[in-house]
Design an enzyme around this catalytic site. Structure first.
Site, short mmCIF file in Angstrom:
data_model
loop_
_atom_site.label_atom_id
_atom_site.label_comp_id
_atom_site.label_asym_id
_atom_site.label_seq_id
_atom_site.Cartn_x
_atom_site.Cartn_y
_atom_site.Cartn_z
N PHE A 27 0.87 -1.18 0.00
CA PHE A 27 0.00 0.00 0.00
C PHE A 27 0.91 1.23 0.00
O PHE A 27 1.37 1.68 1.04
CB PHE A 27 -0.90 -0.01 1.24
CG PHE A 27 -2.14 0.83 1.13
CD1 PHE A 27 -3.37 0.26 0.84
CD2 PHE A 27 -2.08 2.21 1.32
CE1 PHE A 27 -4.52 1.05 0.75
CE2 PHE A 27 -3.21 3.00 1.23
CZ PHE A 27 -4.44 2.42 0.95
N ASP A 80 -1.40 6.84 6.27
CA ASP A 80 -1.49 5.57 6.99
C ASP A 80 -0.17 5.16 7.64
O ASP A 80 0.89 5.26 7.03
CB ASP A 80 -1.94 4.50 5.99
CG ASP A 80 -2.42 3.23 6.66
OD1 ASP A 80 -2.33 3.14 7.89
OD2 ASP A 80 -2.90 2.35 5.94
N ASN A 129 -3.52 12.23 -4.38
CA ASN A 129 -2.55 11.21 -4.00
C ASN A 129 -2.44 10.16 -5.10
O ASN A 129 -3.45 9.79 -5.72
CB ASN A 129 -2.98 10.50 -2.71
CG ASN A 129 -2.97 11.41 -1.51
OD1 ASN A 129 -1.92 11.78 -0.99
ND2 ASN A 129 -4.16 11.80 -1.04
N PHE A 329 -11.13 8.12 -1.53
CA PHE A 329 -10.64 6.96 -0.79
C PHE A 329 -10.26 5.82 -1.72
O PHE A 329 -11.09 5.34 -2.49
CB PHE A 329 -11.71 6.48 0.20
CG PHE A 329 -11.96 7.41 1.34
CD1 PHE A 329 -11.48 7.13 2.61
CD2 PHE A 329 -12.68 8.59 1.16
CE1 PHE A 329 -11.70 7.99 3.67
CE2 PHE A 329 -12.90 9.46 2.21
CZ PHE A 329 -12.41 9.17 3.47
#
Length: 349
Positions: A27, A80, A129, A329
């Protein structure tokens, strides 16, 4: 209120399963501010690469290194902890002398570059992003492949991810308790998280109901339409539906859904009646948002991942790359591809 896991799918419920984030390297997030440092000013923009530490922790460590108060270090968004992420921090350090940030050391964190900047970096001040995700142990490769092709054309629902609602939905539960008891909430962070969760849940519900219609992207009288990539919107009228539909089909315009709150929602006539009916049962959350003076706003109903590409490493492992605008998201994209094992709620926005 519809549970997040039960929200309507745009492409139908995925047939396959897979593992998201088997390890942090699966990720990867690269923040895109949309601008370059000025090269002068009282602030210093610092681009960092981190793995295994959250944004606030790194910001506090940077403040300590620079011998400034923690509030003098800001960032555009949380990234994150359990991922490999690149992002910018901003430290207010007046004076002509540039500190040697190459000497900043923190386990799991590396300074990539830094430069002077004129303005403070504020929360939300980013363009978007870029994501690189690896899905492992994927079943039904053919279904996932077809979904990726379909997403390129039709996008995905622009749902707020489960992480917006907290682990186990704790933020939304907090908002409901607050709405029911009317007890003052002094903690500013809790207030912010709970109000955000309440408004996000109502938006998700409106989108989920709209997705149940046969033609999801059909413009109706009174829809609030947004220029793609812009925040401004206008209301559709019956006289111009055909032309507006053409522009929606060309992805020049986006149909929006309400972020309920105080003031007018933005839609009119048929579209407004639909939105009000979709959340008619959620009177407590709506009353809370009005009482706390959270202004109503609009958000695009669908999300089109940009620069979407993928590469199958083998029959059960696929690497997916795409770019999303700020506030969107990645997990809402993954949700349309596979049924994942694990809880999204620990993944930072």
């Amino acid at each position: 209120m519809i549970e997040f896991d039960n929200l309507t799918y745009l492409h139908g419920k995925p047939q396959g399963t897979g593992l998201l984030k088997a390890n942090p390297e699966d990720f990867v997030v690269v923040e895109d501010l949309g601008f370059e440092p000025d090269g002068e000013g009282e602030h210093i923009l610092v681009r960092i690469l981190k793995n295994g530490c959250n944004t606030r922790f790194v910001a506090d460590a940077l403040a300590k290194f620079l011998k400034i108060h923690a509030r003098e270090v800001s960032f555009a968004g949380q990234k994150d902890k359990h991922a490999v992420t690149e992002q910018w921090l901003c430290a207010r350090v007046p004076g002509k002398e540039m500190p040697d940030l190459s000497a900043f050391q923190l386990e799991g964190c590396q300074v990539l570059e830094y430069a002077r900047h004129k303005r403070k970096l504020r929360l939300g001040a980013l363009k978007g992003n870029a994501f690189t995700l690896v899905l492992r142990e994927v079943s039904n490769r053919d279904d996932v492949e077809q979904r990726l092709i379909d997403i390129c054309v039709k996008g995905v629902p622009n749902y707020f991810g489960a992480q917006r609602f907290g682990i186990g939905g704790s933020n939304l539960q907090g908002a409901l308790r607050w709405a029911q008891t009317n007890t003052p909430v002094r903690d500013r962070n809790k207030r912010s998280f709970w109000l955000s969760a309440a408004r996000s849940a109502l938006f998700n519900q409106i989108v989920a109901e709209r997705l149940k219609k046969a033609d999801v992207n059909q413009v109706v009288d009174g829809d609030a339409l947004q220029l793609a990539g812009r925040g401004s919107w206008f209301v559709a009228t019956t006289e111009e539906l055909a032309e507006l539909q053409r522009r929606v089909n060309d992805k020049e315009l986006m149909i929006t859904a309400a972020l309920p709150g105080s003031g007018e929602w933005g839609t009119q006539r048929e579209a407004l009646a639909f939105e009000q009916a979709a959340v008619a049962a959620e009177t407590e959350l709506q009353a809370l948002l009005v009482r706390e003076k959270v202004e109503a706003a609009r958000r695009a109903m669908l999300l089109y991942p940009q620069q979407l590409s993928w590469n199958w490493w083998d029959d059960v492992t696929v690497e997916i790359r795409f770019w999303l605008p700020a506030g969107s998201f990645a997990t809402s994209v993954v949700r349309e591809l596979i049924n994942t094992t694990g809880d999204y709620a620990h993944i930072a926005e």
